[in-house]
Design an enzyme around this catalytic site. Structure first.
Site, PDB file in Angstrom:
ATOM      1  N   LYS A 189       1.837   3.623   7.217  1.00  0.00           N
ATOM      2  CA  LYS A 189       1.755   2.691   6.099  1.00  0.00           C
ATOM      3  C   LYS A 189       0.353   2.125   6.007  1.00  0.00           C
ATOM      4  CE  LYS A 189       6.306   1.583   7.768  1.00  0.00           C
ATOM      5  NZ  LYS A 189       7.424   1.545   6.864  1.00  0.00           N
TER       6      LYS A 189
ATOM      7  N   GLY B  59       0.827  -1.203   0.000  1.00  0.00           N
ATOM      8  CA  GLY B  59       0.000   0.000   0.000  1.00  0.00           C
ATOM      9  C   GLY B  59       0.858   1.249   0.000  1.00  0.00           C
TER      10      GLY B  59
ATOM     11  N   ASP C 116      10.477 -11.183   4.551  1.00  0.00           N
ATOM     12  CA  ASP C 116      10.500 -10.323   3.364  1.00  0.00           C
ATOM     13  C   ASP C 116      11.709  -9.388   3.400  1.00  0.00           C
ATOM     14  OD1 ASP C 116       9.618  -9.386   0.922  1.00  0.00           O
ATOM     15  OD2 ASP C 116       8.165  -7.984   1.762  1.00  0.00           O
TER      16      ASP C 116
END
Length: 517
Positions: A43, A27, A138
């Site tokens: 965020k 996003g 990640d």
């Protein structure tokens, strides 16, 4: 930073949006601020994830888990969205620094000494994460910020929740394909060994400008990269000779054959890669880049504090602080700063005014944020309401140590600091009570305290923000300066206890906790 436009709300979760920092798979990311002026990175989560069954609960769980990781290499979670709020969001400390991806794309690979220092610092980051029983899942160049004091590893709370969601939905994977471990690429799960693989891939990128499964001047699909990760050996051309053996072991296909983050750190130390050396090895261009980002952030964070409240843009919470963003008219000074953000050619101009901007923002001195206190408390999801709850009404008292060891010149020597806080039900924006402090100077016995009428400025789930609408000496005959406008953030930690915290204008030596009388 980029200008806000018509697609951006004026505020989210009660936090004003000041500029757009970027956009990625999860996003948009915005520059925001706390009510007392500390910059935040807010965020948002794409709607497609929020619609997945069970995602909200996973999101909240992973944020609570990620807040267990307290280290110099991670950003503190400040607040996050409650279940049912759209868009979903996460607010963390803002770090004025480029990501590794941004840096390499703009300036090219890092020098060998900087790569060694980066490797050591990121091993420390993974060690802190893995030490709590978690995995990042990640690790990639865009999730590494090249901060001034140390690199930081960001976003693993959202990454974990999103990965769980995607696995549940399609059996697919999340992350940048060129930096996933083989077991992630084949949807076979991930853990600490996968983070080690991804870390090695990131370090190859830092040293060469390419990932270990990419070739220069080629464009390949994600499917091709995933195939190479699972079936082909990494390309280490251009990697410093001192690092090739270590990185090759980290990029082993079999997770069991990879070293741990701790073992990597020990090997790096023998190669000259040590934590704590990063600040001395910053490239000059990186120092300039950070200074410009700090200047931009200070300008945007400080400027709205000087403005009268205005209506928030369409889509913002009705009682959220206005940002001067989309749908509002910005004063000339802010307009100049925002126009400047649209082009990086004006960075040199920004650098010349950084010192004055820092001085403006420096009128509010902060040391901790809600959710980042010394006790390790976990932040609660924000829930903005319009009045002070009845549970807060009453009289609260506490005594702090004062400052008996102060020098008596730059700071008064005091041997006690008593505070009485009286609160009553009030709507947001109205007077909600008063704070009376009694502070005794060592030697003279002079009263140095102040009495303040408090206006309720912001209400959250467990925290209240008050502004001193009036302020005068508790002892009217004392020649004491008591400026109005002080900001106080107060958190309810129990039915009969309030935490004054350290955000805002709380003075040295004041009590940290008040109890109901």
């Amino acid at each position: 930073m980029e200008l806000l436009d018509g697609s951006d709300p004026g505020a989210i979760g009660g936090y004003p949006l000041l500029a757009r920092l970027g956009e990625g798979g999860m996003g948009r990311v915005y520059l925001s601020r706390t009510v007392s002026g500390r910059p935040l990175a807010l965020k948002t989560v794409r709607a497609e994830f929020g619609r997945e069954p069970g995602f909200e609960e996973r999101f909240a769980r992973e944020i609570r888990n990620s807040d267990r990781v307290r280290s110099p290499w991670t950003t503190a979670v400040v607040d996050y969205s409650p279940v049912g709020q759209r868009p979903q969001w996460l607010a963390t400390e803002y770090v004025a620094a480029p990501s590794l991806a941004e840096w390499v794309q703009r300036y090219g690979r890092l020098p060998e000494r900087s790569v060694l220092a980066l490797a050591a610092e990121l091993c420390g980051a993974l060690g802190a994460v893995h030490g709590t029983g978690l995995a990042h899942r990640d690790v990639k160049p865009s999730n590494v910020l090249l901060g001034r004091r140390s690199p930081l590893l960001i976003d693993f709370g959202i990454a974990r929740a999103m990965e769980d969601s995607r696995h549940t939905r399609t059996g697919g994977v999340i992350g940048s394909p060129g930096y996933l471990a083989p077991e992630q690429a084949s949807a076979g799960g991930s853990g600490a060994p996968a983070d080690v693989f991804s870390l090695a891939a990131v370090l190859v990128y830092a040293a060469t400008g390419m990932g270990p499964f990419s070739r220069r001047d080629e464009e390949v699909s994600a499917a091709v990269l995933l195939y190479r990760i699972v079936h082909e050996e990494p390309i280490l051309d251009g990697v410093p000779a001192s690092l090739i053996s270590l990185l090759r072991s980290c990029l082993a296909k079999d997770p069991q054959q990879r070293p741990t983050a701790g073992a990597i750190g020990a090997l790096l130390e023998r190669l000259g890669g040590r934590t704590g050396t990063w600040p001395q090895l910053l490239p000059e261009a990186l120092e300039r880049d950070i200074a410009v980002r700090e200047g931009e952030a200070h300008a945007l964070v400080a400027a709205p504090a000087q403005l009268p409240p205005v209506a928030a843009a369409s889509g913002a919470a009705a009682d959220a602080p206005a940002s001067g963003g989309a749908g509002t008219a910005a004063p000339p000074a802010i307009g100049f700063l925002r126009r400047r953000l649209s082009g990086r050619t004006a960075w040199a101009i920004a650098g010349t005014v950084t010192a004055s901007l820092i001085a403006t923002a420096g009128t509010l001195v902060l040391r901790h944020l809600p959710g980042d206190d010394a006790s390790g408390g976990t932040p609660s999801p924000s829930s903005t309401v319009a009045s002070l709850p009845a549970a807060w009404a009453g009289t609260w008292v506490g005594t702090g140590p004062g400052t008996p060891s102060a020098d008596g010149v730059t700071q008064a020597r005091t041997n006690g600091f008593a505070v009485t806080l009286t609160l009553h039900r009030a709507l947001r924006g109205a007077l909600a009570g008063k704070q009376v402090s009694h502070v005794t100077e060592v030697g003279t016995g002079r009263e140095l305290g102040c009495t303040e009428a408090l206006r309720l400025q912001e209400v959250r789930r467990t925290s209240m923000v008050f502004e001193a609408a009036t302020n005068h000496p508790t002892d009217q005959s004392a020649a004491v300066s008591c400026p109005k406008g002080n900001i106080y953030v107060v958190t309810m930690t129990g039915r009969d206890t309030l935490d004054l915290g350290e955000e805002g204008a709380q003075s040295a030596g004041a009590p940290s906790t008040l109890t109901r009388r």
